[in-house]
Design a protein around this motif. Structure first.
Motif, PDB file in Angstrom:
ATOM      1  N   VAL A 172      -2.832  -9.740  12.182  1.00  0.00           N
ATOM      2  CA  VAL A 172      -1.920  -8.769  12.809  1.00  0.00           C
ATOM      3  C   VAL A 172      -1.434  -9.257  14.173  1.00  0.00           C
ATOM      4  CG1 VAL A 172      -3.661  -7.405  14.067  1.00  0.00           C
ATOM      5  CG2 VAL A 172      -1.649  -6.254  13.101  1.00  0.00           C
ATOM      6  N   TYR A 173      -2.150 -10.193  14.749  1.00  0.00           N
ATOM      7  CA  TYR A 173      -1.838 -10.637  16.112  1.00  0.00           C
ATOM      8  C   TYR A 173      -0.829 -11.785  16.156  1.00  0.00           C
ATOM      9  CZ  TYR A 173      -6.030  -7.887  16.995  1.00  0.00           C
ATOM     10  OH  TYR A 173      -6.947  -6.861  17.057  1.00  0.00           O
TER      11      TYR A 173
ATOM     12  N   GLN B 195      -2.591  -0.890  12.175  1.00  0.00           N
ATOM     13  CA  GLN B 195      -1.763  -2.098  12.054  1.00  0.00           C
ATOM     14  C   GLN B 195      -0.697  -2.101  13.155  1.00  0.00           C
ATOM     15  OE1 GLN B 195       0.360  -2.335   8.344  1.00  0.00           O
ATOM     16  NE2 GLN B 195       1.377  -4.249   8.861  1.00  0.00           N
ATOM     17  N   TYR B 196      -0.082  -0.951  13.377  1.00  0.00           N
ATOM     18  CA  TYR B 196       0.929  -0.876  14.435  1.00  0.00           C
ATOM     19  C   TYR B 196       0.299  -1.146  15.804  1.00  0.00           C
ATOM     20  CZ  TYR B 196       3.653   1.352  10.729  1.00  0.00           C
ATOM     21  OH  TYR B 196       4.300   1.627   9.553  1.00  0.00           O
TER      22      TYR B 196
ATOM     23  N   ARG C 102      -3.188   5.398   7.662  1.00  0.00           N
ATOM     24  CA  ARG C 102      -4.106   4.268   7.790  1.00  0.00           C
ATOM     25  C   ARG C 102      -3.417   3.068   8.437  1.00  0.00           C
ATOM     26  NH1 ARG C 102      -4.649   3.093   1.346  1.00  0.00           N
ATOM     27  NH2 ARG C 102      -2.460   2.774   0.898  1.00  0.00           N
ATOM     28  N   ASN C 103      -2.093   3.042   8.394  1.00  0.00           N
ATOM     29  CA  ASN C 103      -1.397   1.889   8.964  1.00  0.00           C
ATOM     30  C   ASN C 103      -1.168   1.993  10.467  1.00  0.00           C
ATOM     31  OD1 ASN C 103      -1.293   0.357   6.654  1.00  0.00           O
ATOM     32  ND2 ASN C 103       0.580   1.339   5.923  1.00  0.00           N
TER      33      ASN C 103
ATOM     34  N   ARG D  14      -9.873  -8.617  -2.076  1.00  0.00           N
ATOM     35  CA  ARG D  14     -11.174  -9.219  -1.772  1.00  0.00           C
ATOM     36  C   ARG D  14     -12.278  -8.170  -1.864  1.00  0.00           C
ATOM     37  NH1 ARG D  14     -10.478 -10.520   3.449  1.00  0.00           N
ATOM     38  NH2 ARG D  14      -9.192 -12.306   2.922  1.00  0.00           N
ATOM     39  N   ARG D  15     -12.019  -6.995  -1.344  1.00  0.00           N
ATOM     40  CA  ARG D  15     -13.045  -5.952  -1.394  1.00  0.00           C
ATOM     41  C   ARG D  15     -13.301  -5.470  -2.820  1.00  0.00           C
ATOM     42  NH1 ARG D  15     -10.861  -4.885   3.584  1.00  0.00           N
ATOM     43  NH2 ARG D  15      -9.206  -3.654   2.687  1.00  0.00           N
TER      44      ARG D  15
ATOM     45  N   ALA E 245      -6.638  -8.513   1.368  1.00  0.00           N
ATOM     46  CA  ALA E 245      -7.920  -7.956   1.801  1.00  0.00           C
ATOM     47  C   ALA E 245      -8.405  -6.880   0.832  1.00  0.00           C
ATOM     48  CB  ALA E 245      -7.794  -7.382   3.212  1.00  0.00           C
TER      49      ALA E 245
ATOM     50  N   GLY F 102      -2.311  -2.919  16.366  1.00  0.00           N
ATOM     51  CA  GLY F 102      -2.612  -4.347  16.408  1.00  0.00           C
ATOM     52  C   GLY F 102      -1.397  -5.177  16.767  1.00  0.00           C
ATOM     53  N   ASN F 103      -0.255  -4.754  16.262  1.00  0.00           N
ATOM     54  CA  ASN F 103       0.974  -5.468  16.611  1.00  0.00           C
ATOM     55  C   ASN F 103       1.275  -5.386  18.098  1.00  0.00           C
ATOM     56  OD1 ASN F 103       2.982  -6.580  14.315  1.00  0.00           O
ATOM     57  ND2 ASN F 103       1.664  -4.998  13.435  1.00  0.00           N
TER      58      ASN F 103
ATOM     59  N   GLY G  29      -0.513  -8.079  19.470  1.00  0.00           N
ATOM     60  CA  GLY G  29       0.077  -9.358  19.081  1.00  0.00           C
ATOM     61  C   GLY G  29       1.314  -9.723  19.878  1.00  0.00           C
TER      62      GLY G  29
ATOM     63  N   ARG H 242       2.864 -13.804  15.372  1.00  0.00           N
ATOM     64  CA  ARG H 242       4.317 -13.658  15.231  1.00  0.00           C
ATOM     65  C   ARG H 242       4.937 -15.042  15.049  1.00  0.00           C
ATOM     66  NH1 ARG H 242       6.896  -8.520  16.422  1.00  0.00           N
ATOM     67  NH2 ARG H 242       5.250  -7.088  15.819  1.00  0.00           N
TER      68      ARG H 242
ATOM     69  N   ASP I 131       0.803  -1.229   0.000  1.00  0.00           N
ATOM     70  CA  ASP I 131       0.000   0.000   0.000  1.00  0.00           C
ATOM     71  C   ASP I 131       0.833   1.275   0.000  1.00  0.00           C
ATOM     72  OD1 ASP I 131       1.000  -0.065   2.551  1.00  0.00           O
ATOM     73  OD2 ASP I 131      -0.924  -0.446   3.531  1.00  0.00           O
ATOM     74  N   TRP I 132       2.122   1.165  -0.306  1.00  0.00           N
ATOM     75  CA  TRP I 132       2.902   2.397  -0.348  1.00  0.00           C
ATOM     76  C   TRP I 132       2.431   3.227  -1.543  1.00  0.00           C
ATOM     77  CZ3 TRP I 132       8.828   1.927   0.816  1.00  0.00           C
ATOM     78  CH2 TRP I 132       9.013   1.311   2.057  1.00  0.00           C
ATOM     79  N   TYR I 133       2.303   4.509  -1.315  1.00  0.00           N
ATOM     80  CA  TYR I 133       1.879   5.383  -2.409  1.00  0.00           C
ATOM     81  C   TYR I 133       2.210   6.813  -2.030  1.00  0.00           C
ATOM     82  CZ  TYR I 133      -1.781   7.743   0.131  1.00  0.00           C
ATOM     83  OH  TYR I 133      -2.431   8.547   1.023  1.00  0.00           O
TER      84      TYR I 133
ATOM     85  N   LEU J 169       6.624   0.390  16.763  1.00  0.00           N
ATOM     86  CA  LEU J 169       7.383  -0.816  16.450  1.00  0.00           C
ATOM     87  C   LEU J 169       8.844  -0.532  16.136  1.00  0.00           C
ATOM     88  CD1 LEU J 169       4.672  -2.559  14.234  1.00  0.00           C
ATOM     89  CD2 LEU J 169       5.058  -2.803  16.691  1.00  0.00           C
TER      90      LEU J 169
ATOM     91  N   LEU K 285      -8.412  -3.262  14.330  1.00  0.00           N
ATOM     92  CA  LEU K 285      -6.960  -3.440  14.352  1.00  0.00           C
ATOM     93  C   LEU K 285      -6.508  -4.594  13.458  1.00  0.00           C
ATOM     94  CD1 LEU K 285      -6.090  -2.912  18.139  1.00  0.00           C
ATOM     95  CD2 LEU K 285      -6.347  -1.230  16.303  1.00  0.00           C
ATOM     96  N   GLU K 286      -7.448  -5.329  12.925  1.00  0.00           N
ATOM     97  CA  GLU K 286      -7.078  -6.513  12.138  1.00  0.00           C
ATOM     98  C   GLU K 286      -6.887  -6.135  10.666  1.00  0.00           C
ATOM     99  OE1 GLU K 286      -5.461  -9.111  11.628  1.00  0.00           O
ATOM    100  OE2 GLU K 286      -6.484 -10.443  13.042  1.00  0.00           O
ATOM    101  N   LEU K 287      -5.952  -6.831  10.018  1.00  0.00           N
ATOM    102  CA  LEU K 287      -5.517  -6.432   8.680  1.00  0.00           C
ATOM    103  C   LEU K 287      -6.614  -6.569   7.628  1.00  0.00           C
ATOM    104  CD1 LEU K 287      -2.132  -8.283   9.031  1.00  0.00           C
ATOM    105  CD2 LEU K 287      -2.430  -5.804   9.017  1.00  0.00           C
ATOM    106  N   ALA K 288      -7.500  -7.524   7.814  1.00  0.00           N
ATOM    107  CA  ALA K 288      -8.521  -7.767   6.793  1.00  0.00           C
ATOM    108  C   ALA K 288      -9.690  -6.792   6.883  1.00  0.00           C
ATOM    109  CB  ALA K 288      -9.034  -9.206   6.911  1.00  0.00           C
ATOM    110  N   SER K 289      -9.743  -5.993   7.940  1.00  0.00           N
ATOM    111  CA  SER K 289     -10.907  -5.131   8.168  1.00  0.00           C
ATOM    112  C   SER K 289     -10.776  -3.796   7.444  1.00  0.00           C
ATOM    113  CB  SER K 289     -11.073  -4.858   9.669  1.00  0.00           C
ATOM    114  OG  SER K 289     -11.131  -6.059  10.391  1.00  0.00           O
TER     115      SER K 289
ATOM    116  N   GLY L  19       2.720   4.014   3.546  1.00  0.00           N
ATOM    117  CA  GLY L  19       1.341   3.562   3.406  1.00  0.00           C
ATOM    118  C   GLY L  19       0.343   4.507   4.046  1.00  0.00           C
TER     119      GLY L  19
END
Lengths: 473, 429
Positions: free
Chosen positions: A434-435, B327-328, B323-324, A384-385, A381, B330-331, B334, A437, A333-335, B282, B386-390, B320
């Motif tokens: 994301v959870y 994600q951070y 919006r990311n 998918r959308r 994801a 969420g980590n 995790g 590792r 998603d870098w832009y 992170l 916080l989840e990547l697919a959302s 990115g």
């Protein structure tokens, strides 16, 4: 001659020997050819051969685990066995040989190790002080004579973070993008060693870094010399390729007819190796129109572009890339961080996949390399959308098998197929979450990271005696 | 309040412009550090949150949006950004960050530059980022100037609060501006001393050897008064302690630490000084000698020590966009599962990107959560935010429904099939 050398090189690799054919006169005993007294075409050799040795491992069986095999296969509640550094078997049920370590993988996932096809670890190491800024020989717009491995600092703390947080087992180190022709890359196993040669992936083909677009024109235009425009970029490239064509013609004639060997040019060696197909082109190129220009330039001079990296606009020309057998190597998603990245969209990877184009993720970043699995999850994801449904096990190809293909090492790593290197990650949950590792990481069957064992957490020389030494990172 | 006609979102069949509305049935994430509430209700009136949580009554006659199976969350507050002041980091012509040619520094007010049609605002808005702390960067001084709080709404009034904080570089970056760390402190102390002179209302007797302009000195008066937070970027533990000691000379200072990669080494002292931190979630590499102890556990350890923490994209990639941040965050949840690492629970992690950034500049009474009375910045997500697919399916800012389209979605739609059709792509829109 060159074909024979390639066969010889392959035979040596299979034997697991570190010796490589060098650019020297070969003795009659090593090649029984009548031409054996001739100097080999100099781009076929490697004077800095790998000294990497796999570390010892124990036969290991992981059971009750979700497996993405890296080539689109998925096994739920399966088992994977590796021994002697190689994948031995995987399936719904695999018997444990006597003495094997058995790990219950309930609730966990197993995948091939992540492969980053675009990293500058070691050449732009941490700490990013001037003394460690060795990633780009920006003194000439074309420097095909430089080799990234001669800049890599094998003590870069970044290697351990990529291992522990990202499950990265193999990575390509590229020189930077200020030059049109940046030099040769090196492929490394992510195993700390005292020397870069000790990390070097045995027998991996060399890559060749090229760049188009803003960076070369900015760097050299800023110095008041060519190239200062995009048309200047292509003009300097073409003039250099033409020299390489002539150089290779001289060597091929010598190979055929004998006589005095041509004079050696180290930069031209690299370019001739590219034209010969032995060195793979990894071309930094963002914009759709520029990728088309480069593809046609490659046709003009008889070389092939393996992959466009940072291909932010690849989605606009996915059909062109597919038709020319060129991979799109992209971020999730870098832009927008520069003009040529202004049209980046998170569906890029998914659109490439949908059109059947070879596609993969890459980091180009010492932080991003620690989360490539998460980047793939975001790209998946986004697809998918947009109505492009890509199963998890297919998406994993973007992280291991496709990068291995682009590096020319997919016969040895990049998927969990019996006989391949046991480069394996056990994740403590779904690796597209994301959870999650890494729980454990093996390279060639050796356990090199274990979240439960502080002694299986590498500490580079630089970090010894510093605040934070040996801490979780 | 904003009253611009905006596109309806996919979720809402009829655009909701009612002064009062309710969102029911979703998992509610208030953003104040509390845990998500299943099957909760959020009520909005006149652009403010009335109530959010379980057992909240829907006002009679209020339009109701069913969010069953989804999450209803506070909008994300980006902790420290260049949102709206640059069209691309490498596009120098558009850059309104560092002003290396200006004679003014502390007086620079970034709010004048905010461009609400900047494309990153539209992109981040569609990803649930509703407010941002925007800061100039330091040019030829340790003082960068005064940052603003903005909203990311699709209208022409982006500034929530101008001159919300002063930003200064100390540590390695500050030393880079003026030559060394001690030189940076001399500059800081001289500037604050000049500001004190101005505050005393006496003659502006700028001494000949002071480099600060009267305008800059005046801009620092609310800083020494404690009316304007001073955000200081430092990373090394020893630098953090130096900054904390500023309160001995200037007890009213409202300090905020930015970065603080080695904060965990001195966490109890930061906590005792009641100084909040905006950290890189992170940052775990010794990217500089002043960050050798960096670890992803920094935020968790600071929180455990009692430090108020928010996160930002400083020291990690921002390519990115904001919006990311989720994600951070969420980590940080995790890593709590990794032996030896310190993370956050879900509620605390979500707060680092919502009420946390608001609180560090003293605005959590106004933005950053769904607590009653806050501005109604509300996002409905199709899953755990916080989840990547959302992804968000609806966004409100100040209670006003927002468009979820951007140049990115337009490009996606144009090139889902890359081949050209009967006419060039330029005719598809």
């Amino acid at each position: 001659m060159s074909n024979k050398l390639a066969v010889l090189a392959a035979a040596i690799l299979l034997a697991g020997c570190a010796t490589q054919p060098g650019a020297r006169p070969r003795s009659g005993s090593s090649t029984a050819s009548a031409k054996s007294d001739r100097v080999a075409e100099p781009w076929t050799g490697d004077p800095f051969p790998s000294t990497y040795r796999a570390y010892p491992g124990v036969p290991t069986l992981i059971t009750n685990v979700t497996i993405y095999d890296g080539e689109g296969g998925r096994i739920d509640g399966g088992s994977v066995l590796f021994a002697d550094g190689k994948i031995a078997a995987l399936g719904r049920s695999v018997a444990a040989p006597a003495g094997a370590a058995v790990i219950d993988g309930t609730g966990k996932w197993v995948t091939p190790g992540v492969i980053d096809v675009h990293s500058h670890l070691g050449v732009y190491a941490s700490p990013s002080v001037k003394a460690l800024s060795d990633g780009n020989e920006m003194t000439n717009p074309t420097t095909p004579e430089v080799w990234a491995e001669h800049s890599v600092w094998p003590q870069d703390p970044g290697f351990s973070r990529a291992l522990a947080n990202g499950g990265v087992t193999t990575l390509q180190i590229l020189p930077g993008s200020g030059n049109l022709m940046g030099g040769r890359s090196v492929v490394l196993k992510n195993v700390y060693a005292r020397t870069t040669q000790g990390m070097k992936f045995p027998g991996a083909p060399y890559g060749f870094k090229m760049a188009c677009g803003e960076n070369p024109k900015r760097v050299y235009g800023g110095k008041g010399r060519a190239p200062s425009t995009r048309m200047g970029n292509i003009a300097v490239d073409r003039a250099t390729w033409q020299q390489a064509v002539e150089y290779k013609r001289r060597w091929d004639k010598y190979e055929k007819d004998g006589g005095d060997p041509p004079g050696r040019d180290l930069g031209m060696d690299t370019l001739a190796g590219v034209i010969d197909g032995k060195i793979l082109v990894h071309n930094h190129c963002y914009r759709a129109d520029e990728m088309a220009n480069v593809i046609d330039m490659a046709k003009e001079f008889g070389y092939h572009v393996t992959a466009f990296h940072h291909a932010v606009e690849a989605y606009k020309v996915a059909d062109l890339l597919k038709a020319n057998d060129v991979c799109g190597v992209v971020w999730a998603d870098w832009y927008g961080f520069k003009m040529e990245a202004y049209d980046g969209i998170p569906e890029n990877l998914a659109i490439l996949q949908k059109t059947g184009t070879c596609a993969m993720i890459h980091s180009d970043d010492e932080n991003g390399i620690q989360r490539l699995n998460q980047e793939v999850a975001k790209a998946q994801a986004a697809g998918r959308r947009a109505g492009i449904v890509i199963p998890d096990e297919i998406a994993w190809e973007w992280l291991s098998f496709n990068p291995a293909k682009a590096l020319g090492i997919s016969d040895r790593t990049g998927s969990l197929k019996p006989g391949k290197m046991a480069d394996v990650v056990l994740w403590n949950g779904n690796p597209l979450s994301v959870y999650t590792r890494p729980d454990k990481v093996w390279i060639d069957g050796a356990l090199l990271y274990d979240a439960h064992d502080p002694k299986r957490r590498p500490v580079s020389d630089f970090e010894l005696g510093q605040p934070g030494e040996g801490d979780v990172k | 309040m904003k009253r611009l006609l905006l596109c309806a979102t996919a979720l809402i069949a009829n655009p909701v412009f009612a002064d009062t509305f309710a969102i029911t049935g979703g998992t509610v994430a208030v953003g104040d550090g509390s845990q998500p509430i299943p099957n909760g209700t959020v009520v909005v009136r006149d652009g403010r949150v009335v109530a959010a949580g379980a057992n909240v009554a829907v006002p009679a006659g209020a339009p109701v949006i069913d969010a069953s199976g989804k999450w209803v969350a506070a909008g994300i507050v980006a902790g420290f950004t260049s949102e709206g002041i640059v069209d691309g980091e490498g596009i120098d012509e558009t850059y309104d960050g560092a002003a290396g040619k200006s004679v003014f520094n502390a007086a620079i007010d970034v709010s004048a530059a905010i461009n609400p049609t900047n494309q990153s605002i539209a992109v981040d808005r569609a990803w649930g980022v509703t407010r941002a702390l925007v800061s100039p960067e330091a040019g030829n001084s340790i003082f960068a100037g005064q940052g603003a709080v903005i909203d990311l709404g699709a209208d022409d009034m982006p500034v929530t609060k101008a001159r919300a904080f002063q930003y200064a570089e100390l540590g390695e970056d500050g030393a880079g501006k003026v030559g060394s760390r001690p030189a940076a402190y001399v500059m800081l102390h001289d500037a604050l001393a000049q500001a004190r002179e101005v505050a005393r209302g006496g003659d502006w007797g700028r001494s000949k050897d002071s480099l600060i302009t009267r305008t800059d000195a005046a801009a620092l008066v609310p800083v020494i008064d404690g009316r304007m937070p001073l955000v200081v970027h430092v990373e090394r533990a020893s630098d953090i302690l130096q900054v904390l000691s500023l309160k001995l000379a200037y007890p009213s200072l409202k300090l905020v630490l930015l970065g603080a990669s080695e904060g965990w080494l001195v966490a109890p002292k930061i906590a005792a000084a009641h100084v909040p931190v905006i950290a890189a979630a992170l940052g775990d590499l010794p990217g500089a000698f002043e960050r050798t102890a960096a670890t992803e556990s920094n935020v968790g350890r600071l929180e455990k020590a009692g430090v108020a923490v928010a996160i930002s994209t400083i020291d990690v990639s921002t390519e990115g966009g904001q919006r990311n941040l989720r994600q951070y965050a969420g980590n940080l949840v995790g890593i709590a599962r990794v032996p030896g690492m310190s993370g956050l629970d879900w509620g605390a992690a979500f707060a680092t990107v919502t009420s946390g950034p608001a609180a560090v500049i003293g605005m959590d009474g106004e933005i950053g959560s769904l607590r009653p009375g806050r501005r109604a910045d509300v996002v409905i997500w199709d899953g755990d935010p916080l989840e990547l697919a959302s992804a968000p399916v609806a966004v409100w800012i100040d209670g006003v429904a927002q468009p979820l389209t951007s140049r990115q979605t337009r490009l996606r739609d144009r090139y889902l099939t890359p081949q050209e059709g009967a006419l060039p792509k330029a005719y598809e829109r």
